[in-house]
Design a protein around this motif. Sequence first.
Motif, PDB file in Angstrom:
ATOM      1  N   ARG A   1       0.851  -1.190   0.000  1.00 33.49           N
ATOM      2  CA  ARG A   1       0.000   0.000   0.000  1.00 33.49           C
ATOM      3  C   ARG A   1       0.891   1.247   0.000  1.00 33.49           C
ATOM      4  O   ARG A   1       0.921   2.003   0.962  1.00 33.49           O
ATOM      5  N   PRO A   2       1.604   1.472  -1.071  1.00 30.10           N
ATOM      6  CA  PRO A   2       2.578   2.573  -1.084  1.00 30.10           C
ATOM      7  C   PRO A   2       1.926   3.933  -0.854  1.00 30.10           C
ATOM      8  O   PRO A   2       2.593   4.856  -0.364  1.00 30.10           O
ATOM      9  N   GLU A   3       0.687   4.056  -1.185  1.00 34.73           N
ATOM     10  CA  GLU A   3       0.019   5.346  -0.989  1.00 34.73           C
ATOM     11  C   GLU A   3      -0.207   5.653   0.495  1.00 34.73           C
ATOM     12  O   GLU A   3      -0.492   6.799   0.863  1.00 34.73           O
ATOM     13  N   ALA A   4      -0.077   4.630   1.355  1.00 36.16           N
ATOM     14  CA  ALA A   4      -0.380   4.810   2.778  1.00 36.16           C
ATOM     15  C   ALA A   4       0.832   5.177   3.614  1.00 36.16           C
ATOM     16  O   ALA A   4       0.692   5.553   4.771  1.00 36.16           O
ATOM     17  N   VAL A   5       2.018   5.060   3.026  1.00 38.00           N
ATOM     18  CA  VAL A   5       3.235   5.222   3.816  1.00 38.00           C
ATOM     19  C   VAL A   5       4.128   6.285   3.167  1.00 38.00           C
ATOM     20  O   VAL A   5       4.546   6.129   2.018  1.00 38.00           O
ATOM     21  N   THR A   6       4.420   7.340   3.911  1.00 37.34           N
ATOM     22  CA  THR A   6       5.276   8.388   3.351  1.00 37.34           C
ATOM     23  C   THR A   6       6.743   8.167   3.674  1.00 37.34           C
ATOM     24  O   THR A   6       7.621   8.716   3.015  1.00 37.34           O
ATOM     25  N   ALA A   7       7.014   7.398   4.703  1.00 36.09           N
ATOM     26  CA  ALA A   7       8.391   7.006   5.033  1.00 36.09           C
ATOM     27  C   ALA A   7       8.310   5.763   5.909  1.00 36.09           C
ATOM     28  O   ALA A   7       7.361   5.598   6.676  1.00 36.09           O
ATOM     29  N   SER A   8       9.324   4.925   5.777  1.00 31.01           N
ATOM     30  CA  SER A   8       9.288   3.648   6.503  1.00 31.01           C
ATOM     31  C   SER A   8      10.572   3.502   7.310  1.00 31.01           C
ATOM     32  O   SER A   8      11.671   3.521   6.743  1.00 31.01           O
ATOM     33  N   VAL A   9      10.398   3.360   8.621  1.00 29.42           N
ATOM     34  CA  VAL A   9      11.563   3.127   9.477  1.00 29.42           C
ATOM     35  C   VAL A   9      11.397   1.769  10.133  1.00 29.42           C
ATOM     36  O   VAL A   9      10.393   1.504  10.802  1.00 29.42           O
ATOM     37  N   LEU A  10      12.344   0.913   9.919  1.00 25.40           N
ATOM     38  CA  LEU A  10      12.245  -0.470  10.355  1.00 25.40           C
ATOM     39  C   LEU A  10      13.306  -0.727  11.420  1.00 25.40           C
ATOM     40  O   LEU A  10      14.500  -0.569  11.164  1.00 25.40           O
ATOM     41  N   LEU A  11      12.840  -1.089  12.603  1.00 23.18           N
ATOM     42  CA  LEU A  11      13.760  -1.343  13.713  1.00 23.18           C
ATOM     43  C   LEU A  11      13.914  -2.851  13.868  1.00 23.18           C
ATOM     44  O   LEU A  11      13.019  -3.530  14.362  1.00 23.18           O
ATOM     45  N   ALA A  12      15.026  -3.379  13.407  1.00 19.85           N
ATOM     46  CA  ALA A  12      15.295  -4.817  13.464  1.00 19.85           C
ATOM     47  C   ALA A  12      14.080  -5.632  13.013  1.00 19.85           C
ATOM     48  O   ALA A  12      13.501  -6.390  13.791  1.00 19.85           O
ATOM     49  N   PRO A  13      13.705  -5.463  11.757  1.00 22.55           N
ATOM     50  CA  PRO A  13      12.484  -6.131  11.295  1.00 22.55           C
ATOM     51  C   PRO A  13      12.687  -7.629  11.047  1.00 22.55           C
ATOM     52  O   PRO A  13      13.741  -8.057  10.571  1.00 22.55           O
ATOM     53  N   PHE A  14      11.687  -8.411  11.385  1.00 21.19           N
ATOM     54  CA  PHE A  14      11.621  -9.782  10.890  1.00 21.19           C
ATOM     55  C   PHE A  14      11.212  -9.741   9.418  1.00 21.19           C
ATOM     56  O   PHE A  14      10.920  -8.690   8.872  1.00 21.19           O
ATOM     57  N   GLY A  15      11.155 -10.894   8.793  1.00 22.60           N
ATOM     58  CA  GLY A  15      10.696 -10.965   7.412  1.00 22.60           C
ATOM     59  C   GLY A  15      11.638 -11.730   6.507  1.00 22.60           C
ATOM     60  O   GLY A  15      11.222 -12.313   5.509  1.00 22.60           O
ATOM     61  N   ILE A  16      12.945 -11.720   6.857  1.00 19.88           N
ATOM     62  CA  ILE A  16      13.918 -12.474   6.064  1.00 19.88           C
ATOM     63  C   ILE A  16      14.736 -13.327   7.031  1.00 19.88           C
ATOM     64  O   ILE A  16      15.319 -12.802   7.975  1.00 19.88           O
ATOM     65  N   PHE A  17      14.769 -14.606   6.820  1.00 18.18           N
ATOM     66  CA  PHE A  17      15.555 -15.494   7.680  1.00 18.18           C
ATOM     67  C   PHE A  17      16.848 -15.870   6.971  1.00 18.18           C
ATOM     68  O   PHE A  17      16.838 -16.239   5.795  1.00 18.18           O
ATOM     69  N   ASP A  18      17.935 -15.748   7.682  1.00 20.74           N
ATOM     70  CA  ASP A  18      19.251 -16.040   7.129  1.00 20.74           C
ATOM     71  C   ASP A  18      19.765 -17.327   7.776  1.00 20.74           C
ATOM     72  O   ASP A  18      20.101 -17.350   8.959  1.00 20.74           O
ATOM     73  N   GLU A  19      19.812 -18.392   7.001  1.00 21.53           N
ATOM     74  CA  GLU A  19      20.243 -19.687   7.548  1.00 21.53           C
ATOM     75  C   GLU A  19      21.658 -19.636   8.116  1.00 21.53           C
ATOM     76  O   GLU A  19      22.015 -20.413   8.997  1.00 21.53           O
ATOM     77  N   SER A  20      22.458 -18.722   7.597  1.00 17.75           N
ATOM     78  CA  SER A  20      23.839 -18.628   8.077  1.00 17.75           C
ATOM     79  C   SER A  20      23.923 -17.959   9.447  1.00 17.75           C
ATOM     80  O   SER A  20      24.917 -18.104  10.149  1.00 17.75           O
ATOM     81  N   HIS A  21      22.891 -17.207   9.779  1.00 17.18           N
ATOM     82  CA  HIS A  21      22.868 -16.495  11.069  1.00 17.18           C
ATOM     83  C   HIS A  21      21.483 -16.678  11.686  1.00 17.18           C
ATOM     84  O   HIS A  21      20.693 -15.730  11.723  1.00 17.18           O
ATOM     85  N   PRO A  22      21.190 -17.874  12.161  1.00 16.80           N
ATOM     86  CA  PRO A  22      19.803 -18.160  12.582  1.00 16.80           C
ATOM     87  C   PRO A  22      19.359 -17.400  13.825  1.00 16.80           C
ATOM     88  O   PRO A  22      18.167 -17.185  14.016  1.00 16.80           O
ATOM     89  N   GLY A  23      20.271 -16.979  14.661  1.00 18.86           N
ATOM     90  CA  GLY A  23      19.872 -16.265  15.866  1.00 18.86           C
ATOM     91  C   GLY A  23      19.157 -17.165  16.862  1.00 18.86           C
ATOM     92  O   GLY A  23      19.013 -18.373  16.674  1.00 18.86           O
ATOM     93  N   LEU A  24      18.714 -16.530  17.923  1.00 20.75           N
ATOM     94  CA  LEU A  24      18.051 -17.264  19.002  1.00 20.75           C
ATOM     95  C   LEU A  24      16.587 -17.510  18.652  1.00 20.75           C
ATOM     96  O   LEU A  24      15.892 -16.593  18.209  1.00 20.75           O
ATOM     97  N   ASP A  25      16.131 -18.747  18.868  1.00 22.01           N
ATOM     98  CA  ASP A  25      14.707 -19.042  18.728  1.00 22.01           C
ATOM     99  C   ASP A  25      14.030 -18.669  20.046  1.00 22.01           C
ATOM    100  O   ASP A  25      14.055 -19.432  21.007  1.00 22.01           O
TER     101      ASP A  25
END
Lengths: 247, 419
Positions: A98-122
Amino acid sequence: MSGAAPVAADGATLVYLPGIAGHPASSPALDALGDAGWHVVVPRIPGLDGRSGFWAPDDYLGWLAVVWDALDATGALPCPVVGASLGGMLAADLAVFRPEAVTASVLLAPFGIFDESHPGLDLYAVPTAERMGHLFAKGVPEPFVERFAELGPEDGPVARYLCDAAAASLLWPLGDRGHAGRLHRLTCPALALWGELDELLPVATSQAWADRGVPVEVVAGAGHLLEWDEPDGVAGRLVEFLASVIR
Amino acid sequence: MLQTVVDFRQLLGERRTVKLLWFHLMPYPELPEDFNRKHRSVWVDVDPALFDPEVMAACYERYIDQLVFAEQCGFDGICINEHHGNGYGLMPSPNVIGSVLASRTTRAAITVLGNSVALYDPPIRVAEEMAMLDLLSHGRLISGFPVGTSMDTAYAYSVNPASLRQKYREGVDLVLKAWTATEPFAFNGRFTQMRYVNVLPRPLQRPHPPIWIPGGGSVETWDYCSTNDYVYGALSYYGHLMAKETVGGYWRTVEENGKDANPYRLAFLQFIGVADTDRDAYRLYKEPAEYFFNRSLHVYPGYADAPGYLTEASARARFASRVRATVRAKQARHDLTWDEMLEKGYVVIGSPDTVRETLEDVAKTFNCGHLLTMLQFGNMSDELTRHNSKLFGEMVAPGLRGLFADAEDHWWPTNAVAA
């Protein structure tokens, strides 16, 4: 990390989408944004509010509908959207779809992409009582020590459980919702901030966002919910960034 | 040679006696002595290097022989179940074991407790394999449909815990419809969409094999079972004393739903050790019980309750239950002593008379017509397992046979013949 002085926003509105542990209280970072003249709107996200009777949607698309209903109910859009953790994942998709709804996007450590090389804590393989300690690098802030305590000894634990269940349903099992394949459609001004000490999403995983056109800045000494660990630094950078892109 | 399919119910009247079933978890028996101190969990992320394929190959052979032996000892049914990624029960596919049992036994109910329907996509795979088992056993299948543990479903199979139960319910509905529909149909579920559902072969038993639902105390499962007239299987591993709360809740729900108190609506699992004397039992079963509760059941608490695995109602009940909190705290410690296990009823041991008296009291108190006996547990040797089973079959079972003769078991397979 810039500590630039706040720039008056003259009461302009921004939306904040909270993170993996819900929104038990306004953070010092949000308060600082308010001091800088921003009117911060935090939508009530069903499930994350711990209220009784909520059933998680069957899938992520169902979740997007729930969140967008909550966002639209605020009447705040279009405006800048700041999303933390799973809220960052949702904020990114709001800007994508919905690009018309957002004038700027600030993402603080967003989920959404998982990196198998750096799985992090479950986080959901951590016993309930220990989870909050992994979200912060500088100790668990008071509002997170016992979320929903105001509901009493019977309802409080249930509300905590429901909040965590809702968050988990959004992220299960890896917190990857296919953002890697659509971030090229995020066209509004965007910035990602990442806690240097994030246990859930190790800072190395931020590269996947940078590779897809989202500038990433690392916040020293901060954990996953970085706006709580470094409120002044995060708020300052937010104010600076938003002032630079919002005319 | 094809057996003649005969409905023995009317001939032998086995629908009017308590049923005694022999349950095998198929545990890995060689976890190291210090396992619960050096490893955090027997489930999900257990070190695969601990498992020797040669050992497990021998175990399968031995365990299957024990299940066949149970039929020879007079047990009415033999039970198997499904777990994943663990050393507690190495039976990720009970249907594979069940097919072997179907061909090696002739009388006992093949009790698969069961298939975790939500793990299969599409779930008609379960309908197909269970139909095959019913045919292979000539109508002796009991089809169990557990939701599955948090460890199995949310972690080992990564199913979203928030939708697990709805997916499970929908899957069971689909399986039952697939077994009974008279023509191919389309299925438009929330989790499964299929243009053509036409499961072949169909089960031998009509309209379908009996449905048993194993549960651990979820209030929704009580309602689900009583509403749909499925058997509720109370499968706590903490014995009859701890199970009172669960069983009581179940029967209250049955009553609230206006159903009769037929004892065959309930199955209950109990660990048992029979010996010639009480003193012998105390000596013989200590090691396998300690192995089971402190090694096989050494589950990291982080895996035990995925957020969303419990419904709101069950979460509320759990937080309010001091009994369950005690159990969970104990489970987290993994250092139960043998005397604690006995005191709390986790394991019922003793001479045949002692065990019979206890089980008779449990069966009557619980109003339970299907007693699931766990006579092999932990690292119990083959010799002791057979001794235990034989003593139970010869010395304990006869004293229980008269129970519940005034009720009819509507949940027993058509062609399984009680001893």
